[in-house]
Design a protein around this motif. Structure first.
Motif, mmCIF file in Angstrom:
data_model
loop_
_atom_site.group_PDB
_atom_site.id
_atom_site.type_symbol
_atom_site.label_atom_id
_atom_site.label_comp_id
_atom_site.label_asym_id
_atom_site.label_seq_id
_atom_site.Cartn_x
_atom_site.Cartn_y
_atom_site.Cartn_z
ATOM 1 N N LYS A 92 0.822 -1.221 0.000
ATOM 2 C CA LYS A 92 0.000 0.000 0.000
ATOM 3 C C LYS A 92 0.855 1.269 0.000
ATOM 4 O O LYS A 92 0.328 2.356 -0.220
ATOM 5 N N LEU A 93 2.149 1.140 0.222
ATOM 6 C CA LEU A 93 3.038 2.305 0.273
ATOM 7 C C LEU A 93 3.910 2.429 -0.976
ATOM 8 O O LEU A 93 4.870 3.194 -0.996
ATOM 9 N N THR A 94 3.547 1.707 -2.024
ATOM 10 C CA THR A 94 4.373 1.687 -3.230
ATOM 11 C C THR A 94 3.798 2.578 -4.327
ATOM 12 O O THR A 94 2.629 2.959 -4.310
ATOM 13 N N GLN A 95 4.653 2.852 -5.296
ATOM 14 C CA GLN A 95 4.212 3.534 -6.502
ATOM 15 C C GLN A 95 3.909 2.474 -7.564
ATOM 16 O O GLN A 95 3.872 1.276 -7.247
ATOM 17 N N GLN A 96 3.662 2.883 -8.791
ATOM 18 C CA GLN A 96 3.161 1.979 -9.832
ATOM 19 C C GLN A 96 4.113 0.852 -10.213
ATOM 20 O O GLN A 96 3.681 -0.156 -10.758
ATOM 21 N N HIS A 97 5.403 0.978 -9.898
ATOM 22 C CA HIS A 97 6.367 -0.070 -10.234
ATOM 23 C C HIS A 97 6.652 -1.004 -9.067
ATOM 24 O O HIS A 97 7.481 -1.903 -9.183
ATOM 25 N N LEU A 109 8.934 1.488 -2.991
ATOM 26 C CA LEU A 109 8.449 2.387 -1.947
ATOM 27 C C LEU A 109 8.319 3.787 -2.549
ATOM 28 O O LEU A 109 9.230 4.280 -3.206
ATOM 29 N N HIS A 110 7.187 4.416 -2.354
ATOM 30 C CA HIS A 110 6.885 5.707 -2.969
ATOM 31 C C HIS A 110 7.820 6.793 -2.442
ATOM 32 O O HIS A 110 8.142 6.841 -1.246
ATOM 33 N N ALA A 111 8.249 7.687 -3.325
ATOM 34 C CA ALA A 111 9.137 8.785 -2.949
ATOM 35 C C ALA A 111 8.521 9.666 -1.865
ATOM 36 O O ALA A 111 9.230 10.180 -0.999
ATOM 37 N N GLY A 112 7.207 9.832 -1.892
ATOM 38 C CA GLY A 112 6.543 10.628 -0.859
ATOM 39 C C GLY A 112 6.648 9.989 0.505
ATOM 40 O O GLY A 112 6.799 10.683 1.519
ATOM 41 N N VAL A 113 6.575 8.668 0.552
ATOM 42 C CA VAL A 113 6.726 7.943 1.817
ATOM 43 C C VAL A 113 8.165 8.078 2.310
ATOM 44 O O VAL A 113 8.403 8.364 3.490
ATOM 45 N N ARG A 150 13.354 -0.817 -2.744
ATOM 46 C CA ARG A 150 13.036 -2.235 -2.849
ATOM 47 C C ARG A 150 13.661 -2.957 -1.666
ATOM 48 O O ARG A 150 14.878 -2.943 -1.511
#
Length: 149
Positions: free
Chosen positions: A47-52, A55-59, A96
């Motif tokens: 749930k904390l990831t981006q489309q790839h 881990l999302h940069a915002g997180v 990752r």
């Protein structure tokens, strides 16, 4: 580090962190609190990831900001507080891993402005991998009832 009476900064940091809704929502855990150094860990969660699937940069930015802010909190007097006024994040490698470690360290303490540097690491198979760095500027807040702890 700076000669100020910082009181029981460990307990103040723990109590303040427990009130952070954002860190709770992310599943972040405060794992180290020392004078001028704070570490926060975060388990991987889809749930904390981006489309790839990274881990999302915002997180990454949010948790690095918290680690740097709480590191600043350890070097101020008990009746003061901290607000971030600026930061820069460098994303160096995809987020990752099975867990992530975020470390904030004070670079330059001050009575009004504090500079902190943060590092984010992915932990999985093999050695920890540096995935991001941050330089943040924090302002010490005193005498404001709406900004405490």
């Amino acid at each position: 580090m700076n000669g100020k009476d910082t009181g029981d900064f460990r307990e103040r940091v723990r109590q303040s962190f427990a009130r952070q809704g954002a860190m709770g929502m992310l599943g972040a855990e405060l794992t180290r609190v020392e004078q001028a150094i704070v570490e926060i860990e975060l388990p991987f969660d889809i749930k904390l990831t981006q489309q790839h699937g990274f881990l999302h940069a915002g997180v990454i930015s949010a948790v690095l900001d918290a680690a740097c802010g709480y590191a600043a909190y350890t070097v101020i007097e008990p009746d003061a507080s901290i607000l971030t006024i600026e930061f820069k994040v460098n994303l160096m490698s995809p987020g990752r891993g099975e867990r992530f470690l975020f470390r904030g360290e004070i670079t330059k303490p001050g009575s009004t402005i504090i500079v902190a540097d943060g590092r984010a690491y992915a932990i999985g198979d093999g050695p920890a991998k540096l995935i991001a760095s941050m330089t943040g500027t924090m302002m010490v807040i005193r005498g404001r009832e709406d900004v405490t702890g």
